[in-house]
Design a protein around this motif. Sequence first.
Motif, short mmCIF file in Angstrom:
data_model
loop_
_atom_site.label_atom_id
_atom_site.label_comp_id
_atom_site.label_asym_id
_atom_site.label_seq_id
_atom_site.Cartn_x
_atom_site.Cartn_y
_atom_site.Cartn_z
N ARG A 94 0.82 -1.22 0.00
CA ARG A 94 0.00 0.00 0.00
C ARG A 94 0.85 1.27 0.00
O ARG A 94 0.32 2.37 -0.18
N TYR A 95 2.16 1.12 0.23
CA TYR A 95 3.01 2.29 0.46
C TYR A 95 3.86 2.64 -0.77
O TYR A 95 4.30 1.76 -1.51
N ALA A 96 4.11 3.94 -0.92
CA ALA A 96 5.00 4.44 -1.97
C ALA A 96 5.89 5.52 -1.35
O ALA A 96 5.43 6.35 -0.56
N TYR A 97 7.17 5.50 -1.73
CA TYR A 97 8.17 6.44 -1.21
C TYR A 97 8.78 7.21 -2.37
O TYR A 97 9.07 6.63 -3.42
N ARG A 98 8.95 8.52 -2.18
CA ARG A 98 9.60 9.33 -3.20
C ARG A 98 10.56 10.30 -2.53
O ARG A 98 10.20 11.01 -1.58
N ASP A 99 11.80 10.32 -3.01
CA ASP A 99 12.83 11.23 -2.51
C ASP A 99 13.29 12.09 -3.68
O ASP A 99 13.78 11.56 -4.68
N ILE A 100 13.11 13.41 -3.59
CA ILE A 100 13.53 14.33 -4.63
C ILE A 100 14.49 15.34 -4.02
O ILE A 100 14.19 15.95 -2.99
N TYR A 101 15.68 15.49 -4.64
CA TYR A 101 16.63 16.46 -4.11
C TYR A 101 17.40 17.14 -5.24
O TYR A 101 17.49 16.65 -6.36
N PHE A 102 17.96 18.31 -4.90
CA PHE A 102 18.79 19.09 -5.81
C PHE A 102 20.16 19.29 -5.18
O PHE A 102 20.27 19.52 -3.97
N GLY A 103 21.21 19.24 -6.01
CA GLY A 103 22.55 19.54 -5.54
C GLY A 103 23.35 18.31 -5.19
O GLY A 103 22.86 17.18 -5.22
N MET A 104 24.63 18.56 -4.85
CA MET A 104 25.52 17.47 -4.46
C MET A 104 26.43 17.90 -3.32
O MET A 104 26.35 17.36 -2.22
N GLY A 105 27.29 18.89 -3.58
CA GLY A 105 28.15 19.37 -2.50
C GLY A 105 27.32 19.93 -1.36
O GLY A 105 27.56 19.65 -0.18
N PHE A 106 26.31 20.74 -1.70
CA PHE A 106 25.27 21.16 -0.78
C PHE A 106 23.95 20.84 -1.46
O PHE A 106 23.75 21.17 -2.63
N PHE A 107 23.04 20.20 -0.75
CA PHE A 107 21.81 19.74 -1.38
C PHE A 107 20.62 19.98 -0.48
O PHE A 107 20.74 20.12 0.75
N VAL A 108 19.45 20.06 -1.09
CA VAL A 108 18.19 20.18 -0.37
C VAL A 108 17.21 19.19 -0.97
O VAL A 108 17.26 18.91 -2.18
N GLY A 109 16.33 18.64 -0.15
CA GLY A 109 15.41 17.66 -0.68
C GLY A 109 14.24 17.39 0.23
O GLY A 109 14.13 17.95 1.33
N GLN A 110 13.37 16.51 -0.25
CA GLN A 110 12.18 16.13 0.51
C GLN A 110 11.83 14.69 0.22
O GLN A 110 11.82 14.26 -0.94
N GLU A 111 11.55 13.93 1.28
CA GLU A 111 11.05 12.58 1.16
C GLU A 111 9.56 12.59 1.49
O GLU A 111 9.13 13.30 2.41
N THR A 112 8.78 11.82 0.75
CA THR A 112 7.35 11.73 0.99
C THR A 112 6.91 10.27 0.93
O THR A 112 7.37 9.52 0.07
N VAL A 113 6.06 9.87 1.87
CA VAL A 113 5.48 8.54 1.87
C VAL A 113 3.97 8.65 1.67
O VAL A 113 3.30 9.46 2.34
N SER A 114 3.45 7.87 0.73
CA SER A 114 2.01 7.81 0.49
C SER A 114 1.49 6.42 0.83
O SER A 114 2.21 5.42 0.68
N ARG A 115 0.27 6.38 1.31
CA ARG A 115 -0.41 5.10 1.55
C ARG A 115 -1.74 5.13 0.83
O ARG A 115 -2.53 6.05 1.01
N ASP A 116 -1.97 4.14 -0.02
CA ASP A 116 -3.18 4.08 -0.83
C ASP A 116 -3.37 5.36 -1.65
O ASP A 116 -4.49 5.86 -1.81
N GLY A 117 -2.24 5.91 -2.14
CA GLY A 117 -2.30 7.07 -3.01
C GLY A 117 -2.40 8.41 -2.31
O GLY A 117 -2.42 9.45 -2.98
N LYS A 118 -2.42 8.43 -0.97
CA LYS A 118 -2.53 9.68 -0.22
C LYS A 118 -1.26 9.92 0.58
O LYS A 118 -0.80 9.04 1.32
N ALA A 119 -0.68 11.12 0.45
CA ALA A 119 0.54 11.46 1.21
C ALA A 119 0.23 11.48 2.70
O ALA A 119 -0.71 12.15 3.13
N ILE A 120 1.04 10.74 3.50
CA ILE A 120 0.77 10.65 4.94
C ILE A 120 1.96 11.12 5.79
O ILE A 120 1.79 11.41 6.98
N TRP A 121 3.16 11.18 5.21
CA TRP A 121 4.35 11.50 5.99
C TRP A 121 5.37 12.17 5.07
O TRP A 121 5.45 11.84 3.89
#
Length: 207
Positions: A94-121
Motif C-alpha cells: 500500500r506504500y510508496a516512497y519518493r525522494d527528490i533532491y537538488f545539488g551534491m556538494g550542498f543539497f536540499v530535498g524532501q522525502e514523501t510517503v504515500s499510503r493508498d495514493g494519499k501522502a501521509i508522511w
Amino acid sequence: MQPDKTPIFDGAAIVGDDQKVRNGPNPDIEILARQRQATGCRAHFGREMSNELGELAAFLLEAKRRTYAGLDDEATVAVPMLAGSKQLDHRSGRYAYRDIYFGMGFFVGQETVSRDGKAIWSMCYSGGISPEISDRNTLLSIYTFLRKALLAGRVDSPYRGPETFDDGALSYRNSVEGTLVRFHGVEQISRDGATQYELRYNGGLIR
C-alpha cells in the motif's frame, strides 16, 4: 517517466540487517511497539495508530535501503518530475516512497510517503560537505561512508542513520528529537575529529 522497475512486495516485507528481504512477522516492529508503549505512544494514539506507525517505520527503512543508501544514484529515475533534480522511488504494498533532491556538494530535498495514493508522511532535509572541501575524491569518500551509515539505520529511528557509526578515521553522529509523528534532527560526519559534513532534517505525519 520510465516505468518503475522497483520490485513490489506484499505485506510487510522489509530488508533486515542481513540486507535480505524477509516476509511475515518482523521482530523489529515488535521492538518498536514495545518502545512506543513504554513511552506512552499507545496512550496518545491508540493501538491502531501504533500499528500504523510500526508499518510506516518498517517501510521507511526498506525504502531508504532500496534507494540512495543501498544503490546511490543508480536508483534515480530516468526522467524526474522536476527538471535538474534527482528522484528516487520505491513501492511496497500500500506504500510508496519518493525522494527528490537538488545539488551534491550542498543539497536540499524532501522525502514523501504515500499510503493508498494519499501522502501521509514527509521529511525535508538540507546539508552537505564543508565549504572548504573542494577535492572531488574526498567528497565521494564522505558520501560513500554516509551511505554505509544510512544502511545501518534502525526501525526504531528510521529517519536517517544510527546514533553512532564509525569506520576508520570517519565518524557519523545522528541526534534526533521526537517521533515519526513530528521530529527534527541533525547528522554529522567528522574525520579525525574535524567536521566535514552536516545535514539537518525535520518532518512528521501530514494531517
